[in-house]
Write an enzyme that holds these catalytic residues in place. Structure first.
Site, PDB file in Angstrom:
ATOM      1  N   CYS A  33       0.863  -1.185   0.000  1.00 61.10           N
ATOM      2  CA  CYS A  33       0.000   0.000   0.000  1.00 61.10           C
ATOM      3  C   CYS A  33       0.895   1.229   0.000  1.00 61.10           C
ATOM      4  O   CYS A  33       1.850   1.299   0.779  1.00 61.10           O
ATOM      5  CB  CYS A  33      -0.878  -0.018   1.251  1.00 61.10           C
ATOM      6  N   HIS A  37      -8.675  -4.069  -2.416  1.00 63.31           N
ATOM      7  CA  HIS A  37      -7.861  -3.262  -1.501  1.00 63.31           C
ATOM      8  C   HIS A  37      -8.280  -1.786  -1.568  1.00 63.31           C
ATOM      9  O   HIS A  37      -8.464  -1.128  -0.547  1.00 63.31           O
ATOM     10  CB  HIS A  37      -6.383  -3.443  -1.894  1.00 63.31           C
ATOM     11  N   GLU A  38      -8.470  -1.291  -2.795  1.00 69.53           N
ATOM     12  CA  GLU A  38      -8.836   0.122  -2.959  1.00 69.53           C
ATOM     13  C   GLU A  38     -10.275   0.377  -2.492  1.00 69.53           C
ATOM     14  O   GLU A  38     -10.564   1.422  -1.912  1.00 69.53           O
ATOM     15  CB  GLU A  38      -8.664   0.569  -4.410  1.00 69.53           C
ATOM     16  N   HIS A  59     -10.337   1.093   1.014  1.00 66.89           N
ATOM     17  CA  HIS A  59      -9.973   2.492   1.326  1.00 66.89           C
ATOM     18  C   HIS A  59     -11.207   3.397   1.271  1.00 66.89           C
ATOM     19  O   HIS A  59     -11.330   4.335   2.061  1.00 66.89           O
ATOM     20  CB  HIS A  59      -8.939   3.024   0.335  1.00 66.89           C
TER      21      HIS A  59
END
Ligand SMILES: [Zn+2]
Length: 190
Positions: free
Chosen positions: A112, A154-155, A158
């Site tokens: 990251c 993963h994004e 966020h």
């Protein structure tokens, strides 16, 4: 370790972010509270920022750091959008959603840009179906697997104020942190 640095060109071939007068953003620190914030839907009827210009700058910032994905809040902006891609080919995903996922899960080491040198082994679904809006606000659908599925998940985390350290098992986190500390000591960053 580094499957994360190989990129599935399936996504990169769909160039939706053009280069204009993109500017770079600074990355926030890993302890910045914006990384824990649930980002509100990006409103295309009343956009807080020009979506195309913003996406270009986000893509430029990601490229500068040799990343394959970068979310707006990693640069201090509370907008529900991230970019994913490689080299000069990034796609912006506004208001992304996962609409389906495979039962099959895979382990992969994730990195990251908000946590330099921290590789963490994390288990997630191998394949996902997604919906998002492009920078014009048009609704799009896509299917991802491998590294692009991993990056998208993963994004998307966020967007919901979740960072990957919260997915790692305690042992994986400990081992990742100790490797990271060694690298940082070697580079005299700590
Ligand atoms: Zn990240």
């Amino acid at each position: 370790m580094s499957e994360i640095f190989k990129y599935d060109t399936e996504v990169a071939s769909k160039v939706e972010v053009k280069k204009q007068q993109a500017k770079y953003f600074n990355l926030v620190r890993e302890d910045d509270p914006i990384l824990k914030q649930v980002l509100p839907e990006f409103d295309f009827k009343n956009p807080p920022v020009n979506p195309e210009e913003f996406a270009e700058s986000l893509a430029e910032t990601c490229r500068l750091h040799h990343g394959i994905g970068l979310s707006a809040n990693q640069c201090g902006f509370p907008y529900r959008v991230f970019v994913m891609g490689a080299d000069n080919q990034y796609v912006a995903y506004f208001n992304p959603k996962i609409t389906g996922q495979s039962e099959e899960q895979v382990h992969m080491v994730e990195g990251c840009l908000s946590f330099p040198f921290l590789g963490l082994r994390i288990t997630r679904p191998q394949e996902i179906m997604v919906e998002y809006q492009n920078y014009l606000g048009e609704i799009k659908h896509a299917k991802f697997n491998g590294i692009s599925a991993r990056c998208f998940q993963h994004e998307l985390d966020h967007m919901n104020g979740i960072v990957y350290t919260s997915h790692a098992k305690p042992m994986a986190l400990q081992s990742g942190m100790s490797k990271r500390n060694k690298i940082m000591r070697k580079l005299k960053l700590k």
